[in-house]
Design an enzyme around this catalytic site. Structure first.
Site, short mmCIF file in Angstrom:
data_model
loop_
_atom_site.label_atom_id
_atom_site.label_comp_id
_atom_site.label_asym_id
_atom_site.label_seq_id
_atom_site.Cartn_x
_atom_site.Cartn_y
_atom_site.Cartn_z
N TYR A 91 -1.94 3.50 -13.30
CA TYR A 91 -3.45 4.24 -13.44
C TYR A 91 -3.34 5.42 -14.63
O TYR A 91 -4.14 5.73 -15.18
CB TYR A 91 -4.04 4.65 -12.31
N LYS A 142 6.92 -4.16 -5.20
CA LYS A 142 7.06 -5.51 -6.10
C LYS A 142 8.57 -5.55 -6.75
O LYS A 142 8.61 -5.62 -7.88
CB LYS A 142 5.84 -5.78 -7.02
N ASP A 177 -4.59 1.07 -3.63
CA ASP A 177 -6.24 0.87 -4.24
C ASP A 177 -6.52 -0.46 -3.53
O ASP A 177 -7.53 -0.56 -2.67
CB ASP A 177 -6.14 0.87 -5.62
C1 LIG Z 1 -11.19 4.81 -10.11
C2 LIG Z 1 -10.76 3.86 -9.11
C3 LIG Z 1 -9.26 4.01 -9.27
C4 LIG Z 1 -11.05 4.49 -7.80
C5 LIG Z 1 -10.63 3.38 -6.78
O1 LIG Z 1 -10.84 2.13 -6.58
C6 LIG Z 1 -10.13 4.02 -5.53
O2 LIG Z 1 -9.57 5.08 -5.57
O3 LIG Z 1 -10.06 3.39 -4.68
MG LIG Z 2 -10.65 1.26 -4.91
#
Ligand SMILES: CC(C)CC(=O)C(=O)O
Ligand SMILES: [Mg+2]
Ligand SMILES: NC(=O)C1=CN([C@@H]2O[C@H](COP(=O)(O)OP(=O)(O)OC[C@H]3O[C@@H](n4cnc5c(N)ncnc54)[C@H](O)[C@@H]3O)[C@@H](O)[C@H]2O)C=CC1
Length: 364
Positions: free
Chosen positions: A145, A195, A251
């Site tokens: 990310y 992974k 996530d």
């Molecule tokens: C902007 C995303 C990374 C937010 C998200 O899906 C999360 O933190 O669960």
């Molecule tokens: Mg999320």
């Protein structure tokens, strides 16, 4: 708490303001019962901030956060802002920068089955059994990310887009240490998700987690590939205690764990830095499909507020009182539509908040 704590309240978009109102109601009930005071100040964030100020994280909101002892966050994003350039969208222009700015590398997402809600889980009753209790410890400020470079270039058939997955040793070490420390207070089992059969970053992840584990011989460690983990969670969730995940895998798996307990609206989260400054938010998003209808489940937001009292303010008694009030509300059959067996009997967001607030009390 020795002095009045300041809380930056950033409700955001979609169901954010609806569920935040209920969390504030419950916090007020806790203040009255336990005799402490929070200084809560609202700030604009996300799509609504783009509309009002031209930026998803206005300077005023950032300074409010910087001057506060914790951030209580709703959720951001929605269809209205999805056609903006990606770097201007609420998730990338507000939430990720906040996580980075405060170095909130440690994201805790507890998913626990409330016994009266066992039937709300999409899993078979023999799999849910007497309920499972899984804590996802997710690395939150690195990985794919945040890795650079990311972008798009070229055109035609050769046009391409790319993100970078990168982890530094110190980033893996610090989140792994958190997972092992927390596991010591639980069932002493850590499952590290990776992974490593495909990704070089994940080979490194596994190696560093193994090295850190030597300092925690009392904690049992196993490794699992993300694809298998996703399947094993459905097959036998009881085998898991602490899930240690990188940013993206955490996530994904935390949404799965939330739904396994019955609803996305039940999963609270704490995002912490080394000094336990934290941002507290439901793990789910702005739920545009139900926003504005007064039916969203406020429990994830309420339990996030309880996590704030515990982790940032050290007020365990008040946190526990809120958690118990939620448990008693559910046991009394006061349920929003997402978890109610009979939708005709479901209560709205505000009624759920009232029911929890009225049950907040000091220990018997
Ligand atoms: C902007 C995303 C990374 C937010 C998200 O899906 C999360 O933190 O669960
Ligand atoms: Mg999320
Ligand atoms: N931390 C944040 O601010 C996050 C923001 N988002 C953003 O939210 C928007 C919507 O994302 P989605 O993928 O639809 O995920 P979502 O989590 O908002 O919704 C997924 C499903 O869960 C349900 N749901 C979520 N919270 C609920 C609650 N409290 N009560 C009852 N049902 C609930 C929704 O109604 C929907 O059916 C997007 O713009 C996304 O980027 C998504 C995840 C986290």
């Amino acid at each position: 708490m020795d002095r009045e704590k300041r809380v930056a309240v950033l409700a955001g978009d979609g169901i954010g303001p609806e569920v935040m109102a209920e969390a504030l109601k419950v916090l007020q009930a806790a203040e009255a019962v336990f005799g402490f005071r929070l200084q809560c100040e609202q700030g604009d964030v996300g799509g609504c901030a783009i509309d009002r100020h031209g930026h998803a994280l206005p300077a005023g909101t950032l300074s409010l956060c910087e001057a506060s002892d914790a951030i209580l966050f709703g959720s951001v994003g929605g269809p209205k802002w999805e056609s903006l350039p990606p770097e201007q969208q609420p998730e990338r222009a507000a939430l990720l920068p906040l996580r980075k700015r405060f170095d909130l590398f440690c994201n805790l997402r507890p998913s626990r089955v409330f016994p009266p809600l066992a039937g709300a889980s999409p899993l078979r009753s023999d799999i849910v059994g007497d309920g499972f209790d899984i804590l996802c410890v997710r690395e939150l400020t690195s990985g794919i990310y945040f890795g650079r470079p990311k972008g798009r270039e070229g055109e035609g058939a050769d046009e391409r887009a790319f993100d970078t997955m990168c982890y530094r040793r110190k980033e893996i070490e610090r989140i792994a240490r958190k997972a092992f420390e927390i596991a010591r207070l639980r069932k002493k089992r850590v499952t590290s998700i990776d992974k490593a059969n495909v990704l070089t970053t994940m080979v490194f992840w596994r190696q560093v987690v193994n090295e850190v584990s030597r300092d925690y011989p009392d904690v049992q460690l196993n490794h699992m590939y993300i694809d298998n983990a996703s399947m094993q969670l459905l097959r036998d969730p009881h085998q898991f205690d602490v899930l240690l995940c990188g940013n993206m895998f955490g996530d994904i798996l935390s949404d799965q764990c939330a739904m396994m307990t019955g609803s996305m609206g039940l999963l609270a989260s704490a995002s912490l830095n080394e000094t336990n400054f934290g941002l507290y938010e439901p793990a789910g998003g702005s739920a545009p499909d139900i926003a504005g209808k007064g039916i969203a489940n406020p429990i994830a937001q309420i339990l996030s507020a309880a996590m704030m009292l515990r982790h940032s303010f050290g007020h365990e008694a008040a946190a526990r009182a809120i958690e118990r009030a939620v448990e008693e509300t559910i046991a009394a059959g006061v349920l929003t539509r997402d978890i109610a067996r009979d939708p005709a009997q479901a209560v709205g967001t505000a009624q759920m908040g009232d029911a929890v607030a009225s049950r907040v009390r000091a220990d018997d």
